[in-house]
Write a protein that holds these residues in place. Structure first.
Motif, short mmCIF file in Angstrom:
data_model
loop_
_atom_site.label_atom_id
_atom_site.label_comp_id
_atom_site.label_asym_id
_atom_site.label_seq_id
_atom_site.Cartn_x
_atom_site.Cartn_y
_atom_site.Cartn_z
N VAL A 127 -3.17 14.53 -2.03
CA VAL A 127 -3.76 15.26 -1.00
C VAL A 127 -3.84 14.51 0.14
O VAL A 127 -3.78 15.49 1.26
N VAL A 128 -3.87 13.36 0.28
CA VAL A 128 -4.34 12.43 1.48
C VAL A 128 -2.75 12.70 2.23
O VAL A 128 -2.47 12.77 3.47
N TYR A 159 -10.37 17.47 -9.79
CA TYR A 159 -9.09 16.78 -10.11
C TYR A 159 -9.38 15.34 -10.09
O TYR A 159 -8.05 14.63 -9.56
N GLY A 160 -10.40 14.66 -10.31
CA GLY A 160 -10.33 13.14 -10.22
C GLY A 160 -11.33 12.72 -9.11
O GLY A 160 -11.68 11.45 -9.24
N GLY A 161 -11.48 13.44 -7.97
CA GLY A 161 -12.35 13.04 -6.98
C GLY A 161 -11.79 11.78 -6.16
O GLY A 161 -10.44 11.28 -6.29
N LYS A 162 -12.49 11.18 -5.20
CA LYS A 162 -12.08 10.25 -4.23
C LYS A 162 -11.62 8.83 -5.11
O LYS A 162 -11.92 8.52 -6.27
N GLY A 163 -10.54 8.10 -4.67
CA GLY A 163 -10.06 7.12 -5.41
C GLY A 163 -8.91 7.50 -6.35
O GLY A 163 -8.32 6.47 -6.87
N SER A 164 -8.76 8.85 -6.85
CA SER A 164 -8.02 8.93 -7.92
C SER A 164 -6.44 9.24 -7.24
O SER A 164 -6.28 9.09 -6.18
N GLU A 165 -5.70 9.36 -8.34
CA GLU A 165 -4.12 9.64 -7.99
C GLU A 165 -3.96 10.93 -7.11
O GLU A 165 -3.25 10.98 -6.37
N ALA A 166 -4.77 11.78 -7.34
CA ALA A 166 -4.86 13.22 -6.91
C ALA A 166 -5.29 13.19 -5.65
O ALA A 166 -4.67 13.58 -4.64
N HIS A 167 -6.49 12.15 -5.44
CA HIS A 167 -6.69 12.09 -4.16
C HIS A 167 -5.54 11.48 -3.17
O HIS A 167 -5.55 12.04 -1.92
N ALA A 168 -4.94 10.43 -3.59
CA ALA A 168 -3.79 9.84 -2.74
C ALA A 168 -2.76 11.00 -2.39
O ALA A 168 -2.08 10.94 -1.59
N VAL A 215 -5.32 5.40 1.73
CA VAL A 215 -4.34 5.01 0.83
C VAL A 215 -4.16 3.69 0.36
O VAL A 215 -4.39 3.44 -0.86
N GLU A 216 -3.93 2.94 1.18
CA GLU A 216 -3.64 1.66 0.97
C GLU A 216 -4.77 0.70 0.84
O GLU A 216 -4.86 -0.17 -0.28
#
Length: 800
Positions: free
Chosen positions: A678-679, A667-676, A204-205
């Motif tokens: 689900v993390v 939904y945008g994949g890695k690095g996207s807001e959606a990824h953040a 995330v960071e």
């Protein structure tokens, strides 16, 4: 004392031989796993770091738990029983605890050597087939060891103690369950503290991959997979095996005499053959999914187990209850065929395992509607991801609990409403389910081995894109199998707890009969209410409420412990990134050992509180309120426990696989807001599915076994009205003080963290505690193929 005939002793001797053969097969399978190529020097170096950290943690954990085991060993001598039984039960406790620890250690020690072999297999053309074979056979070793040690312990006690074996085996089951609970809680805190810390700061960071060597929590995360999912889960399934045997032998002896005592051993011995069959036939064919091969192995072995159990029942049992020597008087006139009833009970257990397997896969699988829905909510942020995952967990708990309840009702109906026989059939259903325990353990171990293999490949940078995809696929299979085995473990826990509930009632009945034989009459009023089982009694309902509340408190303590430990990891990893900018460019090696140190110290410190609560809460209720309210306490714990365990496990599983759906490009994949988003959901789910949820399984069995052990003492101190009240109340107050004192101490630790003015500095100046580790990982290097980034990059790979 019930003596055993020559035929029964011969059968038990053969079963002991089967146990020894199972252990020999485990050794042979272990050699096959270790014969595989161990990879490049770089891979071996990383795997060695993971192994060293896991070994260091378990050594410290066993030293801590050894002291606790010695104390409990002494306390067992205070419980009322014949001197011979006291000694046998205490020694059996040590064997149960020792076997549980040994299984956990075996699971960890082989998994940390198999992971690099799976990573190495991915570099070859047959990587999918060979990697799946190594990972599954690693679990097969542990599965055969579970069957072997469980059968050996039970058969050995029966040979030495004959008809008194059930009373002695109470100690064996208690030792196995107690150690498993501690290992589950401690390992769960370790693994999820590291995992949450690594995800929050790394993904995330900093925007770097999960197993990027620039993340100081990476090694600790991989260590945690082994001490939590391998060691903890292996010990958990072993204690399920042992406790189910204990309950079934107690109930079998009460209902059907000598043959009821031997029959559960025969059914579970069949599990050794089933386990070997499942390990041998589970092979990935061509490009098929590893999950397809595992399902095929499970279902084939399950069907074979049912057929063999049916044959054993028809060969061993007569066609009527009246022809069974030692059958209970109220059962002798039953017109049913015991062979058919036993076969039906085993079928119920195996079908229950299959249904739970499917149901858990539906609610947590990457292609199923519930998990896809959770992933889709990532478009609107982390809050909706968390809410949708909680909804999936709540709903799945209802369906799973309903299926388990239906299985229990089925056994009750088969028994024609006879309580004693229905409880025995429930125990046999659990034994039937556990005929597949070898395959279940193999399924569970598959997960952390494949997960570690992917991490080793990522950190080494020596696996090309095709090999990385193979490991990604194996890891996805592993996530599903881990979720499935958690569901099956919950089902076994409920069946075992229900059977133990019946064993508790039998213990109380025997104790009351002894009091009556001595000429003491049970008084009315408060004393009468204390020994009454009337559910409408207010004092019994108090016990039900306290039992359910204990499950909630235990879960909260476990999640709180992960929160504190994970917070320490977050601050430590942040500190390293802030103070050593060269880490992101690959010029500075992260201090991996400091993170392992923090995880080790915090997990060992935090595991005491939930353990003390589980051991002393039933003592406080039993001696304080009586055997009737204690029965209510157990009922409340079982009811709340099954719902809470399924909710936590399936919520966490759905969040985990929702993250994988997004990481696969949706939904945008890695690095996207959606990824953040689900993390964040996955980090919430981590302590749910891997700490608090699984730990509830041994919790309810520990509380049932403690209640079973103290029941005679509670009756003795409750019935003579005046003389023993002071002693009884004193014991209850001391037990309550220990349980709640541990809770208060835990909350004080939380307060100290919450009010610390400079937590970064606090973490930075912590002393190392895992002194066994000199160096835990190699320098970060450039990674190739599908692994992202280069060590010389100045910004996160996934954001370039």
């Amino acid at each position: 004392m019930l003596d055993l005939g020559a035929t029964s002793l011969t059968i038990v001797g053969i079963i002991a031989g089967v146990a020894i053969v199972s252990l020999i097969i485990a050794v042979l399978l272990r050699r096959q796993v270790l014969a595989a190529d161990a990879g490049s020097p770089r891979m071996r170096e990383i795997a060695g770091a993971i192994e060293e950290g896991a070994q260091a943690y378990l050594r410290r954990q066993f030293r801590t738990l050894g002291i606790f085991a010695v104390v409990v060993f002494g306390l067992l001598f205070l419980l009322p029983a014949d001197p011979e039984i006291k000694v046998g039960r205490a020694i059996a406790f040590l064997f149960g605890a020792g076997f549980s620890a040994a299984i956990g250690y075996l699971g960890m020690s082989l998994a940390v050597r198999a992971n690099v072999r799976v990573a190495s297999a991915a570099t070859r053309a047959d990587g999918r087939t060979e990697g799946a074979r190594i990972a599954f056979r690693t679990g097969g070793v542990v599965g055969m060891a579970v069957v072997g040690l469980g059968l050996l312990g039970a058969a050995g006690v029966v040979i030495f103690y004959r008809g008194d074996a059930p009373a002695v085996l109470e100690g064996f089951g208690f030792g196995a369950a107690l150690l498993a609970m501690f290992m589950r809680v401690g390992g769960g805190i370790f693994t999820k503290a590291a995992d949450v810390g690594a995800d929050l700061v790394g993904k995330v960071e900093q925007g770097i991959p999960e197993d990027d060597p620039r993340n100081a929590a990476t090694i600790a995360d991989n260590v945690g997979d082994n001490v939590g999912d391998c060691a903890g889960m292996a010990a958990d399934l072993f204690e399920s095996y042992a406790v189910m045997l204990v309950a079934s032998l107690i109930l079998g002896k009460a209902a059907m005499g000598e043959q009821g005592l031997i029959l559960p051993l025969i059914v579970t011995a069949i599990g050794a053959l089933v386990a070997l069959l499942g390990v041998v036939i589970t092979r990935v064919k061509g490009q098929e999914s590893g999950l397809t091969a595992i399902y095929r192995g499970f279902y084939v072995s399950a069907v074979v187990g049912v057929v063999l159990a049916a044959i054993a029942a028809f060969v061993y049992l007569p066609s009527s209850f009246g022809a069974i020597d030692g059958v209970s008087e109220d059962l002798a006139g039953n017109s049913g065929d015991p062979r058919l009833m036993v076969t039906a009970a085993v079928i119920i257990g195996v079908v229950l395992a299959g249904v739970i397997l499917w149901l858990t896969g539906y609610f947590t699988g990457t292609t199923s509607r519930p998990t896809v829905h959770v992933a889709s909510t990532s478009r609107t942020g982390a809050a909706t991801v968390v809410l949708s995952g909680i909804g999936v967990g709540f709903q799945s708990a209802v369906y799973t609990a309903g299926i388990i309840a239906a299985a229990i009702c089925g056994a009750f109906l088969i028994a024609g409403g006879h309580i004693g026989l229905s409880l025995f059939l429930i125990a046999l259903a659990g034994c039937g389910l556990l005929t597949t325990v070898g395959v279940i353990v193999a399924m569970d171990t598959f997960g952390p081995v494949s997960d570690n293999a992917q991490g080793i490949a990522e950190m080494s940078g020596e696996v090309d894109e095709a090999g990385a995809q193979v490991l990604t696929d194996l890891d996805a299979v592993g996530n599903t199998t881990k979720a499935i085995t958690k569901g099956i473990a919950i089902a076994t826990a409920v069946l075992a707890a229900t059977a133990l509930f019946g064993s508790y009632a039998d213990a109380v009945r025997v104790a009351l009969a002894e009091i009556a034989d001595a000429g003491t009459q049970v008084a009315g009023g408060i004393v009468g209410a204390m020994v009454s089982y009337e559910i409408i009694s207010p004092i019994t309902l108090v016990g039900v409420i306290l039992g359910g509340a204990t499950v909630f408190l235990f879960s909260g303590l476990a999640i709180d412990a992960v929160t504190r430990a994970a917070g320490a990891i977050v601050f430590e990893v942040r500190r390293q990134f802030r103070e050593h900018p060269g880490i992101m460019t690959g010029q500075t090696r992260p201090e991996y050992g400091r993170v392992v140190d923090i995880c080790t110290k915090d997990s060992l410190r935090e595991l005491a509180t939930p353990g003390l609560l589980a051991a002393f809460a039933p003592i406080a209720v039993g001696f304080g309120l009586g055997v009737g309210p204690l029965a209510g306490f157990l009922a409340g714990a079982i009811g709340a426990g099954v719902l809470m365990a399924v909710f936590l496990a399936n919520s966490g599983g759905s969040w985990d696989n929702a993250k994988k759906i997004v990481e696969d490009g949706h939904y945008g994949g890695k690095g996207s807001e959606a990824h953040a988003a689900v993390v964040i959901g996955d980090t919430v789910g981590d302590p749910f599915k891997d700490t608090a949820g699984p730990a509830i399984n041994p919790l309810i069995k520990v509380m049932n076994l403690v209640s079973l052990l103290i029941a005679p003492a509670v009756v003795q101190l409750s019935v003579p009205a005046d003389t023993n009240h002071a002693v009884r109340i004193s014991i209850a107050l001391v037990a309550a003080a220990i349980a709640f004192g541990a809770v208060v101490a835990s909350r004080r630790r939380a307060g100290q963290v919450d009010t610390a003015e400079d937590i970064d500095n606090t973490i930075a100046t912590r002393p190392h505690v895992a002194g066994e580790m000199e160096q835990v990982a190699p320098e970060p290097t450039t990674r190739t193929g599908s692994t992202t980034g280069s060590a010389g990059a100045s910004e996160p790979a996934e954001r370039r």
